[in-house]
Enzyme design. Structure first.
Site, mmCIF file in Angstrom:
data_model
loop_
_atom_site.group_PDB
_atom_site.id
_atom_site.type_symbol
_atom_site.label_atom_id
_atom_site.label_comp_id
_atom_site.label_asym_id
_atom_site.label_seq_id
_atom_site.Cartn_x
_atom_site.Cartn_y
_atom_site.Cartn_z
ATOM 1 N N CYS A 116 0.817 -1.227 0.000
ATOM 2 C CA CYS A 116 0.000 0.000 0.000
ATOM 3 C C CYS A 116 0.844 1.267 0.000
ATOM 4 O O CYS A 116 0.356 2.340 -0.341
ATOM 5 C CB CYS A 116 -0.947 0.002 1.197
ATOM 6 S SG CYS A 116 -1.975 -1.454 1.258
ATOM 7 N N HIS A 257 -3.378 6.977 2.744
ATOM 8 C CA HIS A 257 -3.789 5.689 2.178
ATOM 9 C C HIS A 257 -5.212 5.372 2.645
ATOM 10 O O HIS A 257 -5.548 5.552 3.819
ATOM 11 C CB HIS A 257 -2.815 4.603 2.641
ATOM 12 C CG HIS A 257 -3.270 3.228 2.302
ATOM 13 N ND1 HIS A 257 -3.724 2.889 1.051
ATOM 14 C CD2 HIS A 257 -3.365 2.097 3.055
ATOM 15 C CE1 HIS A 257 -4.079 1.617 1.044
ATOM 16 N NE2 HIS A 257 -3.866 1.118 2.249
ATOM 17 N N ASN A 287 -10.135 -0.136 -0.545
ATOM 18 C CA ASN A 287 -8.679 -0.110 -0.415
ATOM 19 C C ASN A 287 -8.071 -0.637 -1.713
ATOM 20 O O ASN A 287 -8.230 -1.806 -2.041
ATOM 21 C CB ASN A 287 -8.279 -0.984 0.781
ATOM 22 C CG ASN A 287 -6.777 -1.007 1.027
ATOM 23 O OD1 ASN A 287 -5.985 -0.584 0.184
ATOM 24 N ND2 ASN A 287 -6.387 -1.507 2.183
#
Ligand code: UT7
Length: 330
Positions: A116, A257, A287
């Site tokens: 990520c 994020h 996500n």
């Protein structure tokens, strides 16, 4: 002495596949509820790549927009970096598929694996190449087809992830014009077991047994990751500001994020930053791992959330564990 070369954003783009999977759709796949997903994560829907549509296909769509917004052609590119944990193929790099599909024949190409944090890790890499004078037209992409690696029987993870891609053109800029003022990267391999796809590498090469044991899908210790994420993303935001000679109050927008709304809110509370300064799009996007921050940045730019001269902080945390941040003057 040659004047210092400053690196910054020449253009951005993003792409989300057409198909949307809502929380109501998830209720038909695993034992879950819209209420649980919304209250525990903030996610309402996510985009899902079509069958046969690959990470590089999505990366190419985002890249075409980024090239257009920078006023550049694929043949102008001298480097392509794809941050991803869901490559089209274990080898060659997804960046090579992108290079071929774009027709960017002059560009070197490699993938960056920092989960990520991938796109924000890539900021440091691209900045260093530009400032050294080695490359001038870098296409930095975050792209993921996470739905290909999600365990659709695990309600604790499958509701979280979505597919998509974002791209940025990084090159020399005038001082303070979309300039990357600072960047920061860190890792803590002691936490490597917390979030992983165990199979498919040389530790557990693919066999019928590894498939049966579902070793080729994402496994996550959500609670542990959650606690660490809040702490280290808060610290990394401060670090990016400090390295840029800024204070938090100088930052107009933080682009974190997009893993969980509660993580983003907790970071805002820790840093005493009002909610409107924390950019959120995970309700619609979920996500998207390495693609998350650049999709969010592109949406913020297109949505008029960023004015010229604004200071931004980008920050991400993910498997590894990895951590990265950067400050930008737009
Ligand atoms: O992108 C990289 C970084 N990733 C992250 O930052 C993710 C960090 N972690 C998280 O966002 C959260 O930990 C999750 C959203 C993954 C999970 O939320 P949580 O509040 O930590 O829930 P939990 O895993 O502790 O589960 C609580 C309960 C459990 O039931 P019991 O054992 O209390 O009866 C789970 O079985 O919620 C249950 N549960 C669900 N229930 C309905 C877990 N997933 C679901 C679900 N629907 N989808």
């Amino acid at each position: 002495m040659n004047p210092k070369i400053r690196a910054g954003f020449l253009g951005t783009g993003s792409y989300l596949p057409n198909k949307i999977l809502t929380n109501q759709d998830m209720e038909k796949i695993v034992e879950t509820s819209d209420e649980w997903i919304v209250t525990r994560t903030g996610i309402k829907e996510r985009h899902i790549a079509a069958e046969g549509q690959t990470t590089s296909d999505m990366a190419v769509e985002a890249s075409k927009q980024a090239l257009h917004s920078a006023g550049l052609k694929a043949s102008d590119l001298d480097l392509i970096i794809v941050a991803t944990i869901t490559p089209d193929t274990p080898t060659p790099a997804t960046a090579c598929w992108v290079q071929c599909k774009l027709g960017a024949s002059q560009a070197a190409a490699f993938d960056l694996s920092a989960a990520c944090s991938g796109f924000v890790y890539g900021l440091t890499v691209a900045k260093a190449f530009v400032e050294s004078g080695m490359y001038r037209r870098i296409l930095l992409i975050g792209a993921e087809k996470l739905t290909a690696f999600v365990d659709w029987k695990d309600r604790g993870t499958c509701v979280l992830f979505g597919d998509g891609a974002g791209a940025a053109l990084i090159g020399p800029v005038a001082e303070g014009h979309h300039e990357i003022l600072s960047s920061f990267m860190a890792a803590n391999g002691k936490e490597a077991e917390l979030l992983k796809i165990p199979g498919g590498g040389c530790r557990f090469p693919p066999t019928a047994q590894t498939v049966d044991q579902r070793l080729h899908t994402l496994k996550m210790e959500g609670k542990e990751i959650f606690k660490t994420a809040v702490k280290v993303m808060s610290e990394a935001t401060l670090e990016a500001a400090r390295r840029a000679g800024l204070e938090l109050k100088d930052i107009a927008l933080i682009i974190p994020h997009q893993a969980n709304l509660r993580i983003i809110q907790a970071i805002g509370e820790r840093l005493e930053v009002p909610p409107e300064k924390m950019f959120v799009n995970l309700d619609r996007v979920g996500n998207t791992s390495a693609a998350s921050v650049i999709i969010a940045l592109d949406e913020a730019v297109k949505g008029g959330k960023i004015k010229k001269g604004d200071h931004l902080a980008l920050v991400a945390f993910g498997a590894g564990t990895t951590l990265a941040s950067g400050a930008v003057r737009w």
